[in-house]
Scaffold this active site. Structure first.
Site, mmCIF file in Angstrom:
data_model
loop_
_atom_site.group_PDB
_atom_site.id
_atom_site.type_symbol
_atom_site.label_atom_id
_atom_site.label_comp_id
_atom_site.label_asym_id
_atom_site.label_seq_id
_atom_site.Cartn_x
_atom_site.Cartn_y
_atom_site.Cartn_z
ATOM 1 N N ASP A 23 -38.954 -66.045 29.321
ATOM 2 C CA ASP A 23 -39.831 -67.107 29.798
ATOM 3 C C ASP A 23 -38.969 -68.365 29.925
ATOM 4 O OD1 ASP A 23 -42.261 -68.493 30.417
ATOM 5 O OD2 ASP A 23 -42.295 -69.231 28.359
ATOM 6 N N ASP A 25 -40.271 -72.242 30.238
ATOM 7 C CA ASP A 25 -40.732 -73.439 29.541
ATOM 8 C C ASP A 25 -40.953 -73.147 28.059
ATOM 9 O OD1 ASP A 25 -40.798 -74.758 32.009
ATOM 10 O OD2 ASP A 25 -42.852 -74.096 32.391
ATOM 11 N N GLY A 71 -48.558 -70.971 28.900
ATOM 12 C CA GLY A 71 -47.994 -69.729 29.421
ATOM 13 C C GLY A 71 -48.734 -69.100 30.575
ATOM 14 N N ARG A 74 -51.035 -71.803 36.538
ATOM 15 C CA ARG A 74 -51.650 -73.125 36.478
ATOM 16 C C ARG A 74 -53.155 -73.093 36.706
ATOM 17 N NH1 ARG A 74 -50.327 -76.268 41.226
ATOM 18 N NH2 ARG A 74 -48.356 -75.165 40.955
ATOM 19 N N ASN A 151 -42.704 -74.069 39.510
ATOM 20 C CA ASN A 151 -41.582 -75.003 39.493
ATOM 21 C C ASN A 151 -40.324 -74.418 38.870
ATOM 22 O OD1 ASN A 151 -43.234 -77.264 40.427
ATOM 23 N ND2 ASN A 151 -44.181 -77.185 38.408
#
Length: 256
Positions: A23, A25, A71, A74, A151
């Site tokens: 992952d 972020d 996680g 969005r 992103n």
């Protein structure tokens, strides 16, 4: 596998691993903090405008982030948080303006806030994560990033680590390919497939409950949980087979 916490000598045998799927972020970069700020500002501004006696308009907090947003893709995060507060909005479309009061409009509003912070402040990868990436590159383990964020390429570029990964499965790829987001395992399975490695020979590294659940559902060799605030026990309860506080702990000979 049995669950364990990192102790001296308990780091994985990376040479026996077919691939590692990270992952982004909160695992490789501290952009989870930027996401948390952007979500909080967006939701609290929105809640202040809600005029519905049946809705819970109390302040959005970090607990809401971890419970409903962390996680996930969005728009799923928007949808799940609104449901938790008894708020119903039209779905809208992906090209809704950020001022549209729809699920996707709110999601786009949050994305604008995130990009503004990223452009202004930049981002540095976690030093411990770079140590692990260096070790895996040295022994030739294929690597991928599997992120719910659209992103992800911009974040990887800003952090200077985009060239470390042979495959990136992000929110845009998932939407294009019709892959359900975490906690479904599909994006992680797609990452392993694109690297040409069976999931049973690949390791997932996650900090979010939804991501750990995705790894646990995908028959991966190991699901490593990184505690950046969720809690070690919570990561274990949702399927992490190994837990740590920083990826430096996973480097042979590194800090324990």
């Amino acid at each position: 596998m049995t669950q364990e916490t990192i102790t001296p000598g308990s780091t994985p045998d990376w040479r026996s691993v077919g691939a590692v799927l990270f992952d982004l972020d909160g695992v490789l970069t501290p952009t989870a903090e930027v996401h948390m700020v952007a979500w909080g500002e967006m939701f609290n501004a929105f809640l202040a405008t809600v005029d519905d006696e049946g809705a819970d308009t109390s302040e959005y907090t970090d607990a809401d982030y971890f419970a409903h947003v962390d996680g996930k893709p969005r728009y799923d995060g928007v949808r799940d948080f609104l449901a938790s507060r008894g708020i119903e909005l039209p779905e809208g479309s992906a090209d809704d303006d950020a001022d549209e009061v729809t699920v996707r409009g709110l999601g786009n509003r949050k994305n604008l806030a995130f990009n503004e912070v990223l452009e202004r402040d930049g981002v540095e990868p976690y030093p411990g994560s770079v140590l692990l990436l260096d070790h895996l590159a040295e022994i030739g383990v294929p690597l991928a990033v599997v992120s719910s964020s659209a992103n992800a390429p911009a974040v990887l570029a800003a952090a200077g680590i985009a060239d470390r990964f042979g495959v990136v499965v992000d929110g845009k790829v998932a939407a294009t390919d019709g892959l359900p987001g975490k906690p479904a395992p599909d994006t992680y399975l797609a990452g392993a497939e694109r690297l040409g490695v069976p999931s049973s020979q690949a390791v997932v590294v996650e900090d979010a409950v939804s991501g750990v659940r995705a790894g646990a559902a995908g028959d991966f060799a190991e699901v490593i949980g990184v505690d950046r605030g969720v809690g070690l026990e919570t990561l274990r309860e949702n399927g992490a087979t190994l837990v740590c506080s920083d990826l430096a702990e996973l480097v042979p000979g590194g800090p324990a």
